[in-house]
Scaffold this active site. Structure first.
Site, PDB file in Angstrom:
ATOM      1  N   ASN A   1      -9.919  -0.852  -2.114  1.00  0.00           N
ATOM      2  CA  ASN A   1      -8.502  -0.614  -1.848  1.00  0.00           C
ATOM      3  C   ASN A   1      -7.696  -1.202  -3.008  1.00  0.00           C
ATOM      4  O   ASN A   1      -7.657  -2.411  -3.188  1.00  0.00           O
ATOM      5  CB  ASN A   1      -8.145  -1.291  -0.520  1.00  0.00           C
TER       6      ASN A   1
ATOM      7  N   HIS B   1      -3.801   7.058   1.254  1.00  0.00           N
ATOM      8  CA  HIS B   1      -4.013   5.737   0.650  1.00  0.00           C
ATOM      9  C   HIS B   1      -5.413   5.273   1.034  1.00  0.00           C
ATOM     10  O   HIS B   1      -5.828   5.383   2.185  1.00  0.00           O
ATOM     11  CB  HIS B   1      -2.955   4.757   1.161  1.00  0.00           C
TER      12      HIS B   1
ATOM     13  N   CYS C   1       0.822  -1.228   0.000  1.00  0.00           N
ATOM     14  CA  CYS C   1       0.000   0.000   0.000  1.00  0.00           C
ATOM     15  C   CYS C   1       0.848   1.268   0.000  1.00  0.00           C
ATOM     16  O   CYS C   1       0.392   2.323  -0.422  1.00  0.00           O
ATOM     17  CB  CYS C   1      -0.947  -0.005   1.197  1.00  0.00           C
TER      18      CYS C   1
HETATM   19  O1  UT7 Z   1      -4.376  -1.182   2.876  1.00  0.00           O
HETATM   20  C1  UT7 Z   1      -3.552  -1.675   3.868  1.00  0.00           C
HETATM   21  C2  UT7 Z   1      -4.019  -1.299   5.171  1.00  0.00           C
HETATM   22  N1  UT7 Z   1      -5.270  -1.930   5.462  1.00  0.00           N
HETATM   23  C3  UT7 Z   1      -6.026  -1.425   6.384  1.00  0.00           C
HETATM   24  O2  UT7 Z   1      -5.666  -0.433   6.953  1.00  0.00           O
HETATM   25  C4  UT7 Z   1      -7.282  -2.170   6.764  1.00  0.00           C
HETATM   26  C5  UT7 Z   1      -7.493  -2.073   8.234  1.00  0.00           C
HETATM   27  N2  UT7 Z   1      -8.589  -2.860   8.762  1.00  0.00           N
HETATM   28  C6  UT7 Z   1      -9.878  -2.700   8.398  1.00  0.00           C
HETATM   29  O3  UT7 Z   1     -10.161  -1.912   7.527  1.00  0.00           O
HETATM   30  C7  UT7 Z   1     -10.946  -3.439   9.153  1.00  0.00           C
HETATM   31  O4  UT7 Z   1     -10.357  -4.112  10.226  1.00  0.00           O
HETATM   32  C8  UT7 Z   1     -11.735  -4.449   8.288  1.00  0.00           C
HETATM   33  C9  UT7 Z   1     -12.616  -3.704   7.318  1.00  0.00           C
HETATM   34  C10 UT7 Z   1     -10.767  -5.335   7.516  1.00  0.00           C
HETATM   35  C11 UT7 Z   1     -12.610  -5.339   9.136  1.00  0.00           C
HETATM   36  O5  UT7 Z   1     -13.489  -4.548   9.919  1.00  0.00           O
HETATM   37  P1  UT7 Z   1     -13.621  -4.791  11.480  1.00  0.00           P
HETATM   38  O6  UT7 Z   1     -14.581  -3.817  11.953  1.00  0.00           O
HETATM   39  O7  UT7 Z   1     -12.246  -4.759  12.073  1.00  0.00           O
HETATM   40  O8  UT7 Z   1     -14.253  -6.231  11.538  1.00  0.00           O
HETATM   41  P2  UT7 Z   1     -13.699  -7.579  12.209  1.00  0.00           P
HETATM   42  O9  UT7 Z   1     -12.579  -8.132  11.381  1.00  0.00           O
HETATM   43  O10 UT7 Z   1     -13.442  -7.344  13.658  1.00  0.00           O
HETATM   44  O11 UT7 Z   1     -14.941  -8.523  12.053  1.00  0.00           O
HETATM   45  C12 UT7 Z   1     -16.165  -8.253  12.752  1.00  0.00           C
HETATM   46  C13 UT7 Z   1     -17.169  -9.314  12.387  1.00  0.00           C
HETATM   47  C14 UT7 Z   1     -16.636 -10.739  12.536  1.00  0.00           C
HETATM   48  O12 UT7 Z   1     -17.708 -11.536  12.989  1.00  0.00           O
HETATM   49  P3  UT7 Z   1     -17.840 -11.929  14.558  1.00  0.00           P
HETATM   50  O13 UT7 Z   1     -16.583 -12.638  14.885  1.00  0.00           O
HETATM   51  O14 UT7 Z   1     -17.992 -10.626  15.260  1.00  0.00           O
HETATM   52  O15 UT7 Z   1     -19.069 -12.762  14.561  1.00  0.00           O
HETATM   53  C15 UT7 Z   1     -16.287 -11.143  11.145  1.00  0.00           C
HETATM   54  O16 UT7 Z   1     -16.360 -12.532  10.941  1.00  0.00           O
HETATM   55  O17 UT7 Z   1     -17.520  -9.188  11.017  1.00  0.00           O
HETATM   56  C16 UT7 Z   1     -17.352 -10.446  10.345  1.00  0.00           C
HETATM   57  N3  UT7 Z   1     -16.955 -10.177   8.965  1.00  0.00           N
HETATM   58  C17 UT7 Z   1     -17.851  -9.969   7.980  1.00  0.00           C
HETATM   59  N4  UT7 Z   1     -19.187  -9.981   7.975  1.00  0.00           N
HETATM   60  C18 UT7 Z   1     -19.803  -9.716   6.792  1.00  0.00           C
HETATM   61  C19 UT7 Z   1     -15.717 -10.060   8.459  1.00  0.00           C
HETATM   62  N5  UT7 Z   1     -15.780  -9.768   7.162  1.00  0.00           N
HETATM   63  C20 UT7 Z   1     -17.092  -9.712   6.834  1.00  0.00           C
HETATM   64  C21 UT7 Z   1     -17.773  -9.450   5.647  1.00  0.00           C
HETATM   65  N6  UT7 Z   1     -19.124  -9.457   5.670  1.00  0.00           N
HETATM   66  N7  UT7 Z   1     -17.139  -9.176   4.484  1.00  0.00           N
END
Ligand code: UT7
Length: 336
Positions: A293, A263, A115
């Site tokens: 992204n 980014h 990135c």
């Molecule tokens: O470009 C390089 C740098 N990248 C970044 O900076 C990305 C940084 N991170 C993020 O943007 C976020 O952490 C994400 C968008 C990747 C994820 O969001 P989050 O709010 O951190 O969600 P999470 O990973 O904590 O997941 C929350 C819940 C989980 O379910 P449980 O365990 O709470 O039941 C996941 O299984 O959301 C679930 N989940 C989804 N649900 C529906 C994960 N992905 C999905 C999805 N659709 N696509």
């Protein structure tokens, strides 16, 4: 000593639009979840067989950037190509661009900084121009993610985020050292290398022969992995630090920023930075809603769109900032 300035910009994204609803038909996800957590509404995916590759998209973006810069491809002295999704394991796409654009046998280098790749690439190009070694350097950021994502529910936390596309810039010598790229700032913290990574196949970890021999459908080592919350927490800190580092180096204040192009990792990250710095909507450019992204391509695509929309004018202070896998992060302070 010289400065370098951005003389031309271009971008290319594949025509095929993939909406959040499209994804929810092939995995357990929803438009609501994706928009709420990331701000993404749709992204572009290359259609298998259409012929678009990381290199070809980069070439299309580069052609526009070269045309707008007013120079000929024969004036390009060096090529810098940033990507995490090269056409081949080797050689990298830099030499393919040299071939496909019919550029004479100038040097071509590949940057592997995910990135942060475009900011790193810009910095490399800037150093060559500053020292007087080169006059015009082509910098490309391009990614074809969609062919390598786990498009099942298992991979949903990563696969809904990434999109395909390319952006390019021509950097040219600027005699006035108060203009152009004033400074670039690069950092890395390899301690967290595996927190956002694709570890296989790797010559030292999962050998290609192991993957083939195992023939294991549960092997996810050749899909990208991201510890999302950990990456998010580090991103907001490092974005802020590296923007401030750039401003302080040039005796600038946050209020001097005319345009911040972060980014496009997650709209929530951009909004956090905007709020923290007290910037208005006009001072921060986001297009993650349309493209997801696109990693190394995200800043040059956004920069090009901002410029095309007349949001960047001569004399503006433009700040680029990136954070991603490595971890690596960086910024560039530009007097347009
Ligand atoms: O470009 C390089 C740098 N990248 C970044 O900076 C990305 C940084 N991170 C993020 O943007 C976020 O952490 C994400 C968008 C990747 C994820 O969001 P989050 O709010 O951190 O969600 P999470 O990973 O904590 O997941 C929350 C819940 C989980 O379910 P449980 O365990 O709470 O039941 C996941 O299984 O959301 C679930 N989940 C989804 N649900 C529906 C994960 N992905 C999905 C999805 N659709 N696509």
């Amino acid at each position: 000593m010289y400065n370098s300035r951005i003389a031309g910009l271009g971008y290319y994204v594949p025509e095929n639009v993939v909406t959040n609803d499209d994804l929810s038909k092939i995995m357990d996800t929803s438009d609501e979840w994706i928009q709420e957590r990331t701000g993404i509404k749709e992204r572009r995916h290359v259609v298998n067989g259409d012929g678009d590759t990381t290199t070809s998209m980069g070439v299309k973006a580069a052609k526009i950037a070269i045309e707008r810069s007013g120079i000929s491809k024969d004036d390009i002295d060096f090529i810098v190509f940033a990507t995490l999704s090269p056409d081949y394991y080797f050689p990298g796409p830099g030499v393919l661009v040299q071939r496909d654009l019919g550029i004479k046998t100038v040097g071509a280098i590949d940057v592997r900084n995910q990135c942060s790749g475009f900011v790193y690439g810009l910095s490399v190009a800037d150093q060559f121009i500053k020292t007087g070694m080169y006059k015009n350097v082509l910098v490309i950021g391009s990614e074809l993610h969609s062919s390598g994502l786990d498009m099942t529910t298992r991979g949903r936390s990563v696969s809904v985020i990434f999109g395909d596309g390319a952006g390019a810039a021509v950097l040219s010598r600027e005699e006035d050292t108060t203009k152009g790229i004033l400074s670039t700032h690069l950092h890395s913290e390899g301690q967290h290398a595996e927190e956002l990574s694709l570890t296989a196949p790797g010559m030292g970890t999962r050998w290609v022969t192991d993957i083939i021999d195992d023939n294991n459908p549960d092997d996810t080592s050749y899909y990208p992995y991201m510890n999302g919350q950990f990456v998010f927490k580090n991103a907001v800190v490092r974005f802020s630090e590296v923007i401030m580092e750039g401003l302080q180096t040039n005796q600038l204040e946050v209020s001097d920023i005319d345009m911040l192009i972060p980014h496009q990792a997650n709209l929530r990250i951009s909004q956090f930075i905007q709020k923290k710095f007290g910037l208005s909507n006009d001072q921060v450019f986001n297009n993650i809603m349309k493209y997801g992204n696109t990693t190394a391509a995200s800043i040059p695509i956004a920069l090009t769109e901002a410029w095309e929309e007349g949001k960047i004018k001569e004399g503006d202070t433009v700040v680029l900032a990136a954070f991603g896998s490595g971890f690596t992060w960086g910024s560039a302070i530009i007097k347009w």
